[in-house]
Design a protein around this motif. Sequence first.
Motif, PDB file in Angstrom:
ATOM      1  N   GLY A  51      57.191 -38.291  95.334  1.00 19.16           N
ATOM      2  CA  GLY A  51      57.650 -37.442  94.240  1.00 19.16           C
ATOM      3  C   GLY A  51      56.525 -37.062  93.290  1.00 19.16           C
ATOM      4  O   GLY A  51      56.364 -35.890  92.935  1.00 19.16           O
ATOM      5  N   LEU A  52      55.736 -38.048  92.874  1.00 14.48           N
ATOM      6  CA  LEU A  52      54.627 -37.762  91.958  1.00 14.48           C
ATOM      7  C   LEU A  52      53.551 -36.912  92.624  1.00 14.48           C
ATOM      8  O   LEU A  52      52.987 -36.004  92.003  1.00 14.48           O
ATOM      9  N   PHE A  53      53.287 -37.201  93.880  1.00 16.71           N
ATOM     10  CA  PHE A  53      52.299 -36.417  94.621  1.00 16.71           C
ATOM     11  C   PHE A  53      52.740 -34.960  94.738  1.00 16.71           C
ATOM     12  O   PHE A  53      51.950 -34.038  94.528  1.00 16.71           O
ATOM     13  N   ALA A  54      54.016 -34.754  95.059  1.00 16.89           N
ATOM     14  CA  ALA A  54      54.542 -33.392  95.166  1.00 16.89           C
ATOM     15  C   ALA A  54      54.476 -32.666  93.824  1.00 16.89           C
ATOM     16  O   ALA A  54      54.104 -31.489  93.762  1.00 16.89           O
ATOM     17  N   LEU A  55      54.826 -33.368  92.743  1.00 11.95           N
ATOM     18  CA  LEU A  55      54.760 -32.742  91.423  1.00 11.95           C
ATOM     19  C   LEU A  55      53.334 -32.388  91.025  1.00 11.95           C
ATOM     20  O   LEU A  55      53.096 -31.345  90.408  1.00 11.95           O
ATOM     21  N   ALA A  56      52.383 -33.241  91.381  1.00 13.63           N
ATOM     22  CA  ALA A  56      50.988 -32.990  91.020  1.00 13.63           C
ATOM     23  C   ALA A  56      50.451 -31.719  91.673  1.00 13.63           C
ATOM     24  O   ALA A  56      49.522 -31.102  91.150  1.00 13.63           O
ATOM     25  N   PHE A  57      51.015 -31.316  92.784  1.00 19.15           N
ATOM     26  CA  PHE A  57      50.574 -30.084  93.433  1.00 19.15           C
ATOM     27  C   PHE A  57      51.529 -28.921  93.177  1.00 19.15           C
ATOM     28  O   PHE A  57      51.111 -27.775  93.106  1.00 19.15           O
ATOM     29  N   TRP A  58      52.819 -29.203  93.039  1.00 18.46           N
ATOM     30  CA  TRP A  58      53.808 -28.140  92.870  1.00 18.46           C
ATOM     31  C   TRP A  58      53.735 -27.509  91.489  1.00 18.46           C
ATOM     32  O   TRP A  58      53.846 -26.288  91.356  1.00 18.46           O
ATOM     33  N   ILE A  59      53.568 -28.310  90.448  1.00 20.28           N
ATOM     34  CA  ILE A  59      53.543 -27.777  89.080  1.00 20.28           C
ATOM     35  C   ILE A  59      52.412 -26.767  88.887  1.00 20.28           C
ATOM     36  O   ILE A  59      52.658 -25.660  88.409  1.00 20.28           O
ATOM     37  N   PRO A  60      51.157 -27.078  89.257  1.00 23.27           N
ATOM     38  CA  PRO A  60      50.110 -26.062  89.055  1.00 23.27           C
ATOM     39  C   PRO A  60      50.281 -24.823  89.925  1.00 23.27           C
ATOM     40  O   PRO A  60      49.919 -23.725  89.522  1.00 23.27           O
ATOM     41  N   GLN A  61      50.833 -24.989  91.109  1.00 25.71           N
ATOM     42  CA  GLN A  61      50.918 -23.849  92.016  1.00 25.71           C
ATOM     43  C   GLN A  61      52.098 -22.933  91.730  1.00 25.71           C
ATOM     44  O   GLN A  61      52.025 -21.746  92.005  1.00 25.71           O
ATOM     45  N   THR A  62      53.181 -23.459  91.200  1.00 24.02           N
ATOM     46  CA  THR A  62      54.353 -22.616  90.982  1.00 24.02           C
ATOM     47  C   THR A  62      54.624 -22.352  89.515  1.00 24.02           C
ATOM     48  O   THR A  62      54.687 -21.197  89.096  1.00 24.02           O
ATOM     49  N   ILE A  63      54.776 -23.391  88.729  1.00 24.92           N
ATOM     50  CA  ILE A  63      55.138 -23.207  87.321  1.00 24.92           C
ATOM     51  C   ILE A  63      53.977 -22.614  86.532  1.00 24.92           C
ATOM     52  O   ILE A  63      54.172 -21.701  85.724  1.00 24.92           O
ATOM     53  N   LEU A  64      52.772 -23.105  86.758  1.00 24.10           N
ATOM     54  CA  LEU A  64      51.615 -22.592  86.015  1.00 24.10           C
ATOM     55  C   LEU A  64      51.015 -21.348  86.648  1.00 24.10           C
ATOM     56  O   LEU A  64      50.139 -20.721  86.075  1.00 24.10           O
ATOM     57  N   GLY A  65      51.449 -20.986  87.862  1.00 20.85           N
ATOM     58  CA  GLY A  65      51.030 -19.743  88.481  1.00 20.85           C
ATOM     59  C   GLY A  65      49.595 -19.721  88.972  1.00 20.85           C
ATOM     60  O   GLY A  65      48.945 -18.684  88.918  1.00 20.85           O
ATOM     61  N   ARG A  66      49.071 -20.830  89.430  1.00 20.92           N
ATOM     62  CA  ARG A  66      47.694 -20.859  89.880  1.00 20.92           C
ATOM     63  C   ARG A  66      47.559 -20.480  91.362  1.00 20.92           C
ATOM     64  O   ARG A  66      46.464 -20.241  91.823  1.00 20.92           O
TER      65      ARG A  66
END
Length: 73
Positions: A51-66
């Motif tokens: 879960g933490l690993f997925a969040l560490a990559f998902w948040i910057p790529q989707t929510i932050l738009g990187r």
Amino acid sequence: MSKNTAPIENENNLGTSIVLFVVMIVLFLGAIYSLSFLTLDNPWPMAVCLGLFALAFWIPQTILGRSDSAGEN
């Protein structure tokens, strides 16, 4: 070179970038640290790790738009 070219603008300032980096690195290192509690009897540390690993990559790529910012400049 054309005189009408606009200067390249950064998406956010250095302070915001550092804070975002620190938060994501803490999530990633928390995922690795949770593996120290993993045993065959207790599968929850692996679930926390994933879960933490997925969040560490998902948040910057989707929510932050990187994920789509490579071709902007």
